[in-house]
Structure formats: C-alpha cells, structure tokens
Design a protein around this motif. Structure first.
Motif, mmCIF file in Angstrom:
data_model
loop_
_atom_site.group_PDB
_atom_site.id
_atom_site.type_symbol
_atom_site.label_atom_id
_atom_site.label_comp_id
_atom_site.label_asym_id
_atom_site.label_seq_id
_atom_site.Cartn_x
_atom_site.Cartn_y
_atom_site.Cartn_z
ATOM 1 N N VAL A 91 11.830 -9.026 6.808
ATOM 2 C CA VAL A 91 12.429 -8.049 7.704
ATOM 3 C C VAL A 91 11.351 -7.474 8.598
ATOM 4 C CG1 VAL A 91 13.724 -5.887 7.821
ATOM 5 C CG2 VAL A 91 14.235 -7.555 6.031
ATOM 6 N N ALA A 92 11.702 -7.197 9.850
ATOM 7 C CA ALA A 92 10.728 -6.736 10.846
ATOM 8 C C ALA A 92 9.895 -5.592 10.307
ATOM 9 C CB ALA A 92 11.450 -6.298 12.108
ATOM 10 N N PRO A 93 8.552 -5.631 10.478
ATOM 11 C CA PRO A 93 7.685 -4.581 9.944
ATOM 12 C C PRO A 93 7.805 -3.293 10.736
ATOM 13 C CG PRO A 93 6.413 -6.127 11.247
ATOM 14 C CD PRO A 93 7.802 -6.684 11.172
ATOM 15 N N GLY A 94 7.236 -2.245 10.175
ATOM 16 C CA GLY A 94 7.246 -0.948 10.844
ATOM 17 C C GLY A 94 8.534 -0.205 10.588
ATOM 18 N N LYS A 95 8.677 0.928 11.261
ATOM 19 C CA LYS A 95 9.893 1.727 11.109
ATOM 20 C C LYS A 95 11.021 1.023 11.838
ATOM 21 C CE LYS A 95 7.625 6.213 10.547
ATOM 22 N NZ LYS A 95 7.498 7.601 11.065
ATOM 23 N N SER A 96 11.928 0.512 11.096
ATOM 24 C CA SER A 96 12.999 -0.294 11.688
ATOM 25 C C SER A 96 14.301 0.000 10.968
ATOM 26 C CB SER A 96 12.663 -1.784 11.577
ATOM 27 O OG SER A 96 13.795 -2.569 11.846
ATOM 28 N N PRO A 97 15.414 0.105 11.712
ATOM 29 C CA PRO A 97 16.703 0.264 11.034
ATOM 30 C C PRO A 97 17.031 -0.934 10.156
ATOM 31 C CG PRO A 97 17.014 -0.203 13.374
ATOM 32 C CD PRO A 97 15.560 0.074 13.177
ATOM 33 N N GLY A 98 16.356 -2.078 10.410
ATOM 34 C CA GLY A 98 16.595 -3.248 9.593
ATOM 35 C C GLY A 98 16.189 -3.049 8.149
ATOM 36 N N LYS A 99 15.105 -2.298 7.895
ATOM 37 C CA LYS A 99 14.682 -2.057 6.516
ATOM 38 C C LYS A 99 15.711 -1.229 5.760
ATOM 39 C CE LYS A 99 9.721 -2.660 6.878
ATOM 40 N NZ LYS A 99 8.399 -2.110 6.525
ATOM 41 N N ASN A 100 16.256 -0.243 6.414
ATOM 42 C CA ASN A 100 17.313 0.534 5.773
ATOM 43 C C ASN A 100 18.530 -0.339 5.489
ATOM 44 O OD1 ASN A 100 15.798 2.911 5.849
ATOM 45 N ND2 ASN A 100 16.513 3.388 7.930
ATOM 46 N N ALA A 101 18.835 -1.263 6.428
ATOM 47 C CA ALA A 101 19.961 -2.172 6.213
ATOM 48 C C ALA A 101 19.667 -3.121 5.063
ATOM 49 C CB ALA A 101 20.253 -2.947 7.491
ATOM 50 N N ARG A 122 0.848 -1.182 0.000
ATOM 51 C CA ARG A 122 0.000 0.000 0.000
ATOM 52 C C ARG A 122 0.887 1.237 0.000
ATOM 53 N NH1 ARG A 122 -0.373 -2.370 5.014
ATOM 54 N NH2 ARG A 122 0.229 -1.084 6.821
ATOM 55 N N SER A 123 0.261 2.381 -0.066
ATOM 56 C CA SER A 123 0.994 3.630 -0.206
ATOM 57 C C SER A 123 1.988 3.821 0.938
ATOM 58 C CB SER A 123 0.018 4.814 -0.236
ATOM 59 O OG SER A 123 0.714 6.034 -0.292
ATOM 60 N N ARG A 124 3.219 4.116 0.567
ATOM 61 C CA ARG A 124 4.300 4.441 1.493
ATOM 62 C C ARG A 124 4.663 3.273 2.415
ATOM 63 N NH1 ARG A 124 3.099 10.209 4.178
ATOM 64 N NH2 ARG A 124 5.306 9.927 4.739
ATOM 65 N N VAL A 125 4.284 2.082 2.031
ATOM 66 C CA VAL A 125 4.625 0.890 2.819
ATOM 67 C C VAL A 125 5.371 -0.080 1.919
ATOM 68 C CG1 VAL A 125 3.747 -1.091 4.114
ATOM 69 C CG2 VAL A 125 2.674 1.152 4.374
ATOM 70 N N TYR A 126 6.547 -0.487 2.353
ATOM 71 C CA TYR A 126 7.378 -1.427 1.617
ATOM 72 C C TYR A 126 7.750 -2.588 2.543
ATOM 73 C CZ TYR A 126 7.910 2.210 -1.919
ATOM 74 O OH TYR A 126 7.668 3.160 -2.871
ATOM 75 N N GLU A 127 7.695 -3.776 1.987
ATOM 76 C CA GLU A 127 8.093 -4.968 2.723
ATOM 77 C C GLU A 127 9.299 -5.601 2.032
ATOM 78 O OE1 GLU A 127 6.948 -5.676 5.499
ATOM 79 O OE2 GLU A 127 5.002 -4.675 5.622
ATOM 80 N N TYR A 128 10.222 -6.104 2.827
ATOM 81 C CA TYR A 128 11.451 -6.696 2.305
ATOM 82 C C TYR A 128 11.533 -8.149 2.766
ATOM 83 C CZ TYR A 128 12.866 -1.892 1.336
ATOM 84 O OH TYR A 128 12.920 -0.605 0.869
ATOM 85 N N ASP A 129 11.621 -9.043 1.807
ATOM 86 C CA ASP A 129 11.811 -10.467 2.082
ATOM 87 C C ASP A 129 13.201 -10.873 1.603
ATOM 88 O OD1 ASP A 129 9.250 -11.043 3.173
ATOM 89 O OD2 ASP A 129 8.412 -10.972 1.159
ATOM 90 N N LEU A 130 13.937 -11.536 2.485
ATOM 91 C CA LEU A 130 15.279 -12.012 2.142
ATOM 92 C C LEU A 130 15.216 -13.498 1.821
ATOM 93 C CD1 LEU A 130 17.484 -10.269 4.866
ATOM 94 C CD2 LEU A 130 16.650 -9.351 2.701
ATOM 95 N N VAL A 131 15.834 -13.865 0.714
ATOM 96 C CA VAL A 131 15.958 -15.271 0.339
ATOM 97 C C VAL A 131 17.412 -15.674 0.573
ATOM 98 C CG1 VAL A 131 15.681 -16.977 -1.480
ATOM 99 C CG2 VAL A 131 14.147 -15.010 -1.383
ATOM 100 N N LEU A 132 17.595 -16.648 1.444
ATOM 101 C CA LEU A 132 18.927 -17.049 1.868
ATOM 102 C C LEU A 132 19.174 -18.509 1.533
ATOM 103 C CD1 LEU A 132 18.603 -15.519 5.445
ATOM 104 C CD2 LEU A 132 19.797 -14.443 3.542
#
Length: 480
Positions: free
Chosen positions: A404-414, A351-361
């Motif tokens: 990656v943990a949802p919400g405002k998280s330094p993990g998303k930037n990483a 949705r608007s201004r929301v991004y989710e990041y999935d890592l495949v390892l």
C-alpha cells in the motif's frame, strides 16, 4: 477475449434477427439542445454542399437547396444561410457555460464536415471564414478520445448495440436502425437490403444522379427564361429533399433511441461534459482574441496536440474502467483490470509509529498485464494505491503481492478494514482532467527550440567515431 465477447453478441443478434444491447449504461453525452446537421454534396465535388438540413432534437428540418453547388455565388449563399444558426447556437452555449453538440448521420458525413471546415476558413469571404472557424471546433475535436462535440449517429449506436452484420455495414444508418427496430413479420435480411438502398451519408445514389439529378441540372443551365430556371430549381429541390429528409429523420431516431430511459447513468459522462465545456470556452476565447487557425501546425503545436490526445486517451480509459460496467468486464477479460481475492494482509512495523501494509492477492485471470513496480488503484470504494512487488504463477492462480502506498494515505486506513476473502478490482488511477495544463506546459518547455527535423537548420554534425581498441575484452573489463 473482449473481441470474442463482441463476436458472441453479433452471433446472438444474427440468431435473434435483431440487434442486441451490449451495454447497460449510456456511452455518450446527449445535449438536450443538440443540433442535427445533414449535408449533401454533388458527385465529384467533395467540398461542396448541394443541400443542407438543420434543426434541433425533436424539431422539423429547415432545408435549403441550391441548383448547382459549382456556382460559387449559390454555394456561398447556402453557407450564409447556415451561418446565423451556428452563430446563435454557439453564443447561447457560451452564455450557458456549456458546449455545442452537432450530430451527423455517419463517419462519412463527419469527415465531410471536417473537410469543409478546413477549406472554408481560408476563403476570401469573412462570413464564410467565420462558418469554417465555427465548424473547425467540432472537426478538431472529433478525433480526440471522449469528445462530445461532433457525434456520428451510426458510431454512437454502435457503442450500444451489436448487429448480425459486419462492422463496416453498421455505418449505414438506415440498415443499423433496421437491425435495432426490425419490422414485424418480415425477414430481417430483406428489410436490411431495402434499407441499404437509401443514401445515408453525403452522397446520392449514382443511378439517381445519372437518371434524374444530372438531367435536371442540365435543364436548369439551359433554361431560356428566369421563370424556367426557377421551375427547374424547384424540381431539383424537390428531388434532393426526398433524399435529405430520410437522413435527417434517421439521425433524429438515433438520438431518440439513445435518449431512452433504458440506459443507466454513467458518471464518466459528467466528467467528459465538463471537459468539453472547458475546451469550447478556450476555443472561443482564442477566436475572440484574434488568434488565427493555421493551415498546418508548427512542430511545437503539433507536439502539444499529440500530448493532449494521449492524455485524453488515458483519462477516458481510466474513467471507463472505473465507472462503466461493460468496460470493467472487458478489462477483466483482457487482463487490464486485476480482479483478485484478498488472501492476506501483512502488517510490518519497521520503526516507531510507522506501519507498512502488504496485500497478498490471488487471481484466476489469464494473461494479466502486470509488471513489477506497477502502481494500481482500487476501482471501487475507498482509494487504495498498491505498488506491485511480486508476481508468481501457482497452478491455475496468479499470486500478487503489493505494498500500500507509503506515507499518510487514506489507502492505509482502507487496508486496515479489508477482510480476507474480499474481491477487489484494481486498475489505473482516477482520471485527472485538470492536470492537462501542467502536461502541456511541460511539452511547451521541451519544444521551446524547434528540432532540426522540423526547421530550416541542417542536422547537427555527427560525432567523430572513436578508434576500436586493440583488445576489446580488456577495454570492457576496464570499465568495471
């Protein structure tokens, strides 16, 4: 696999004829003001002190010997000789905002001190009680993971070296030191056999007791004059000094080996030292407020202590995996640490201004300890928290997908800065020592009412059994 690594190190030590280091970083805190306490007890008198040696790191031993610890007055005189040393040391540690550290030779000496502390604090002499209370701090801390208050020299050395003998044999400090520093030009097994002839705990050699010490004690009691008694006491002192000095010296040598610059810094030790200082301050404040140490814990106090120990285990394990190189590699070999290569980063825009990041390892590790829903954190670099959503085995590789943990998280930037092919280590989150108060508060609330298993009230009556339905299948289908 970690056990196989340790076995391999022992085989290498056996092959080389000397102990081999198994870590590169220091595993214990070494206080520069640490005190060494060496006690000897009489055979058959496990709660006695026949001789005591006390001193600081790098200092000569101050020794006090009594003729017969079965004499209460003599026993208490020795303990009163020790009390000012500990009062002064503890007071200085409180003033400096740090914690006391007591070193003994082995696990047997550690247990002896703990038993003495338990016994002395219930005597009818206030000063002896005080010594028991001071020793109780170290004794109660000894079984807790990561504690730095009561240290066994043999146990600390075993964290750093592997020898070519069985683990139980490493408890003999002189034998362990012989493996670490073998004499040149001499067979290692002959040198170890000679070292094992020296007492290194709290008991003297039975042959020494039978042939030398017991006749000397009998002569002391049979002395016809005070002068003769003094002479026999001096003879006993000379005998026991010959036993206690090598133990004290070996403990000093162990601390010196662990203080060598060869051991790299270990950041987890700073956290353990801070936690120990807080525990010491809390213990001494309770003594100042007049709180007595009970002989047995209540159900509530016991549950709180168990919760604190469990949290300490989790914090120490998490800290070691994060900061200690050897512990990290053992975690990788046992599967408690996920070491994986980044195959892809999938970005979704729900949705608007929301991004989710999935890592495949992808990982080639066998026996990974992973379950769906587990939350893992990166052990290096920026904090990145990952919830495991999919685990699949494809040939020799394990494919893991996590969000990656949802919400405002330094993990998303990483996550945005990650590149394909990068190798990452995942494990438990960082240790949180300051959250212990919240855990204990929750346990205290739960244990506000003593359970019937630990109280005087009878157990609650069991609910009356319900009659079985005539048609069990129809009854089950009716629940749907």
């Amino acid at each position: 696999m970690a056990d196989l690594i340790h076995v391999a190190a022992r085989l290498r030590a056996l092959q080389n004829g000397r102990a081999v280091p198994i870590v590169s970083q220091r595993q214990v805190v070494i206080q520069p003001h640490a005190r060494i306490l060496t006690l000897l007890s009489m055979a058959g008198e496990d709660t006695s002190v026949h001789a005591a040696a006390f001193g600081g790191f790098g200092e000569p031993a101050q020794i006090h010997v009594i003729a017969d610890p079965r004499s209460r007055d003599d026993q208490y005189a020795l303990l009163r000789w020790l009390l000012p040393f500990f009062e002064t040391y503890y007071a200085q540690c409180r003033a400096d905002g740090t914690f006391p550290q007591i070193w003994v030779s082995s696990a047997g000496a550690l247990g002896h001190l703990d038993t003495l502390a338990d016994r002395l604090r219930f005597t009818d002499e206030p000063d002896i009680q005080r010594l028991g209370e001071l020793w109780t701090y170290a004794g109660e801390r000894s079984p807790i993971a990561g504690q730095q208050a009561l240290m066994s020299a043999s146990g600390a050395l075993r964290l750093h070296y592997a020898t070519g003998q069985q683990e139980a044999e490493d408890e003999h400090l002189a034998a362990l030191l012989t493996w670490i520093e073998p004499p040149s030009g001499r067979d290692i097994f002959a040198a170890v056999a000679a070292a094992e002839g020296l007492p290194m705990s709290v008991k003297t050699d039975p042959r020494f007791d039978r042939n030398q010490l017991q006749p000397a004690v009998s002569d002391f009691h049979g002395a016809a004059t005070p002068e003769a008694a003094v002479r026999h006491h001096g003879r006993i002192q000379q005998m026991l000094e010959g036993v206690i000095r090598p133990i004290y010296t070996a403990t000093q040598r162990a601390i010196a080996l662990l203080s060598a610059p060869r051991w790299q810094a270990n950041p987890i030790l700073d956290e353990l030292a801070d936690q120990e200082a807080r525990e010491f301050a809390r213990f001494m404040l309770a003594r100042d407020d007049g709180h007595r140490l009970p002989y047995r814990d209540s159900a509530k106090a016991g549950a709180i202590k168990i919760a604190a120990r469990e949290r300490a285990v989790n914090n120490v394990e998490a800290g070691m995996l994060r900061y200690d190189h050897a512990a990290r590699e053992k975690g990788v070999s046992t599967g408690t640490v996920l070491r994986a290569q980044l195959a892809d980063v999938i970005v979704t825009h729900p949705r608007s201004r929301v991004y989710e990041y999935d890592l495949v390892l992808t990982s080639h590790q066998d026996g990974l300890h992973l379950r769906l829903g587990d939350v893992l954190c990166t052990l290096d670099g920026a904090a990145l928290s990952l919830r495991i959503d999919e685990i699949e085995r494809r040939g020799p590789f394990t494919w893991v997908t996590g969000r990656v943990a949802p919400g405002k998280s330094p993990g998303k930037n990483a996550a945005k800065r990650l590149s394909r092919g990068e190798v990452l280590d995942f494990g438990p989150g960082a240790p949180n020592w300051h959250d212990l108060g919240n855990v204990l508060a929750q346990m205290s609330t739960r244990m506000a009412s003593t359970p019937w298993t630990h109280g005087e009230a009878p157990p609650p009556p069991a609910r009356a059994p319900q009659a079985a339905p005539g048609n069990l299948r129809a009854a089950v289908e009716g629940l749907i």
